[in-house]
Design an enzyme around this catalytic site. Structure first.
Site, PDB file in Angstrom:
ATOM      1  N   GLU A  97       0.881  -1.170   0.000  1.00  0.00           N
ATOM      2  CA  GLU A  97       0.000   0.000   0.000  1.00  0.00           C
ATOM      3  C   GLU A  97       0.914   1.215   0.000  1.00  0.00           C
ATOM      4  O   GLU A  97       1.349   1.681   1.053  1.00  0.00           O
ATOM      5  CB  GLU A  97      -0.913  -0.022   1.225  1.00  0.00           C
ATOM      6  CG  GLU A  97      -2.067   0.969   1.142  1.00  0.00           C
ATOM      7  CD  GLU A  97      -1.626   2.392   1.431  1.00  0.00           C
ATOM      8  OE1 GLU A  97      -1.320   3.139   0.475  1.00  0.00           O
ATOM      9  OE2 GLU A  97      -1.595   2.749   2.609  1.00  0.00           O
ATOM     10  N   GLU A 119       3.384   8.854  -3.774  1.00  0.00           N
ATOM     11  CA  GLU A 119       4.378   8.316  -2.851  1.00  0.00           C
ATOM     12  C   GLU A 119       5.435   7.478  -3.575  1.00  0.00           C
ATOM     13  O   GLU A 119       6.165   6.718  -2.940  1.00  0.00           O
ATOM     14  CB  GLU A 119       3.707   7.491  -1.759  1.00  0.00           C
ATOM     15  CG  GLU A 119       2.883   8.318  -0.792  1.00  0.00           C
ATOM     16  CD  GLU A 119       2.303   7.503   0.352  1.00  0.00           C
ATOM     17  OE1 GLU A 119       2.555   6.284   0.400  1.00  0.00           O
ATOM     18  OE2 GLU A 119       1.606   8.088   1.196  1.00  0.00           O
TER      19      GLU A 119
END
Length: 704
Positions: A161, A170
């Protein structure tokens, strides 16, 4: 409340542990000084900032990862293969423990953040998986594979994740690429399997107000925005927002929501850092395109049976089409879809506003680099997708001011109240001193004939205001002052006012900086606002408390060690009151609003005075008191006031409507406090004017 850290030094104190000293700027006094902190302050601050409990409170997310992991492991076993799982960015170790429980033959977890890796090791041991999960304290891109490597062989299932509001912000693309190149076998199963980015073009003056500075009008244009600011597309950073809480009548979809980017995480298609795509689309209504709403969903499994959607309520796949047509039902349904603060929706502002006409096809063009998206609209078909650089602010205003501040500048009701109050005080012979950052109202009263001294200590804000002064031809009426040492003499002015607003302020009462600046002058000089009242109300948040609430048992696994780690570090580094845009986070009132302190701003600050006030307020509705909301009401004169809090009367047991153009203060209780009408909220407040110290304390008293 201490905000801006400049320098950190460490030295030993006699007969004491090592301490660090941080230099900070107090936002209320405006004075920089040194403060002694625990030697591990930086560590605790970093740990506290890593908290992601709200994500782990997301049951749907956890459940769908669990289902997809179980399916992947079973699929490998059905083909006679081992199921060797790699968990990148394991955090608490939750996904690794899920994999082990689902029967994975081996599980390797990696976590680069050392405090979290140590916490994961403890949690894995406490849950009985120490012998089944290998934990590597590295970034995945640093892991080696082979006889003497971190992993003996490549994995054939990846679970991770590494997503944010923008999905790829990210570094997800590089993480997946490296994993396939170095850490995974061919034909590995990846959980999640695929990600899809959705876009919807909308017309919305309300949303646009967070990005474009409008003219101030009072029957006529008093202050016009400079052309460079009007033409600027705004800040490059994504504007994340809980779109489901945006009033449905405040925007009009002009194009249907549609998938614009698809990312295949399975390794079968190359993940590119840079792409551009064009969707030729038939408008669903005519209007002016102001912005793009964006969200994404994840296909968790290879059979595309498990979908995890971050869509807002009106496009959420779990909401029936007939319900989506009913606005009132839609608002009720917003309470039923999964709440996520870690994965919100995003707003992208178009480089220019585009007219959309039914019957004329529109090209929605999307771009992305390794970390971000941006968009462009063109009417009619195109032969080739044009290149387009990622929009960025070139006018200074969007760098100087937050989106919340820009929307506040555009708040017509607020501006009209100020102008009404100012007209009572201002004449063409008035000489005024404005003590606020980026105050366009100062220019408005200059347009009305007054002379204005405008204090602008911040370079970016000062440059922006100089542009406004030039665009409105106010050089002879407005003098910008760069520092408090250059403020005019008392004899030169006859009126002091402020909104008040300062760039250094986070919570509303930090704007009391105005009071400190005004106190440099005799109290005989007229001032506005004349009073500030700090107010509060006991509330039950529907979801916001999850950002601080302990996890305990999560999906059958004990994560109490994570709770203790975060709580300990948070207590050492976090302020017990934080700023939040409460219009995005529903809550109901459990008490009447109450005054904490009322300050007379017409009197100068008494630096020798120390205020400590305590009180109790009865709880008037049954529920769970998980927080207290705090705000400031600014009294402009005897008739008019401006609130940074509720915009409608607070009624116990009912939801509160909050001002969308400011952030309120929030104190969140760490434990669950079930309250009845026999319960009481006790509170205490400390204010030390000499150093600008402000402290709140709240407790729930339950009468048995």
């Amino acid at each position: 409340m201490l905000r801006v850290i400049f320098v950190t030094v460490t030295r030993a104190l006699p007969n004491r542990n090592m301490s660090i000293f941080t230099q900070y700027l107090n936002p209320i006094t405006g004075v920089a000084s040194w403060q002694e902190k625990d030697q591990y302050y930086d560590y605790h601050q970093e740990v506290a900032r890593s908290a992601f409990a709200d994500m782990l409170h997301d049951h749907e997310r956890n459940e769908k990862y669990y289902i997809a992991l179980k399916a992947a492991i079973e699929k490998k076993h059905q083909t006679g293969e081992e199921a060797n799982v790699l968990d990148i960015g394991t955090g608490t170790g939750l996904l690794s423990m899920m994999a082990a429980k689902c029967g994975a033959d081996t599980v390797t977890a990696c976590e680069a953040f050392k405090p979290m890796a140590n916490c994961a090791a403890k949690i894995i041991k406490e849950n009985g998986f120490e012998d089944r999960i290998k934990l590597i304290h590295k970034r995945s891109t640093k892991i080696t594979v082979g006889k003497d490597g971190d992993m003996l062989k490549r994995a054939n299932i990846l679970v991770t994740e590494v997503f944010d509001t923008e999905l790829i912000g990210e570094g997800a693309l590089s993480t997946f690429r490296h994993a396939h190149e170095v850490l995974l076998e061919e034909n590995s199963i990846v959980v999640p399997h695929r990600g899809t980015v959705w876009a919807q073009v909308v017309e919305s003056a309300k949303v646009c107000a967070w990005n474009r500075v409008r003219s101030i009008k009072n029957g006529e244009i008093l202050v016009d925005a400079p052309p460079a600011i009007q033409a600027c597309s705004g800040a490059a950073a994504v504007h994340d927002m809980q779109l489901s809480r945006l009033p449905r009548d405040s925007f009009v979809p002009l194009l249907p929501a549609q998938p614009i980017f698809k990312f295949d995480f399975s390794g079968k298609k190359l993940l590119l850092n840079n792409e551009k795509v064009s969707l030729l689309t038939q408008p669903i209504t005519s209007g002016t395109a102001h912005a793009i709403f964006m969200w994404w969903d994840l296909n968790m499994d290879t059979d595309n049976r498990v979908l995890l959607s971050c869509a807002p309520v009106w496009e959420h796949p779990s909401i029936l089409d007939d319900v989506k047509k009913n606005v009132s039902s839609l608002q009720e349904m917003a309470d039923l879809i999964p709440w996520r603060d870690h994965w919100m929706q995003a707003v992208y502002y178009l480089p220019e506003e585009i007219p959309i006409t039914c019957g004329i096809d529109v090209n929605l063009i999307g771009y992305h680099d390794e970390y971000s998206f941006w968009f462009k609209l063109l009417n009619g078909p195109i032969d080739e997708i044009p290149d387009c650089q990622r929009p960025e602010c070139n006018c200074w205003a969007h760098i100087a001011y937050s989106r919340t501040r820009i929307s506040q500048l555009n708040d017509t009701i607020r501006n009209q109240k100020y102008l009404e109050a100012l007209r009572k005080k201002i004449t063409t012979s008035s000489v005024c001193l404005c003590l606020s950052d980026g105050c366009l109202l100062a220019l408005a009263i200059a347009k009305l004939g007054a002379k204005v001294f405008l204090l602008e200590q911040n370079f970016l804000s000062r440059r922006t205001m100089e542009m406004f002064v030039q665009a409105n031809g106010l050089f002879d009426k407005v003098k910008i002052v760069e520092s408090v040492d250059s403020l005019p003499e008392p004899s030169e002015i006859d009126f002091i006012f402020g909104e008040p607003y300062f760039l250094s302020s986070i919570v509303p009462w930090e704007n009391l900086r105005y009071w400190y600046l005004a106190s440099r002058y005799p109290s005989s000089i007229a001032k506005m606002p004349i009073a500030a009242t700090i107010r509060a109300v006991a509330v039950e948040f529907k979801d916001l408390q999850k950002i601080r609430a302990p996890l305990g048992i999560c999906e059958g696994f004990d994560l109490s060690s994570f709770d203790r780690l975060i709580q300990m570090s948070s207590e050492k580094s976090d302020n017990p009151v934080e700023a939040q845009p409460l219009w995005e986070y529903p809550c109901k009132a459990l008490s009447l609003p109450f005054d904490i302190i009322k300050l007379d701003l017409t009197r100068n600050v008494n630096f020798d005075e120390r205020k400590r006030i305590t009180g109790e307020i009865p709880i008037l509705d049954n529920g769970t008191c998980n927080g207290v909301a705090i705000w400031v009401d600014w009294q402009l004169d005897s008739d008019l006031s401006i609130s940074c809090g509720p915009i409608e009367e607070i009624v116990p047991g009912k939801r509160i409507s909050w001002d969308p153009y400011t952030r309120q203060g929030v104190h969140l209780f760490r434990g669950v406090s079930n309250v009845t009408k026999e319960s009481t909220l006790s509170w205490s407040f400390i204010f030390v004017p000499q150093n600008g110290e402000v402290e709140f304390e709240f407790n729930i008293l339950t009468n048995n």
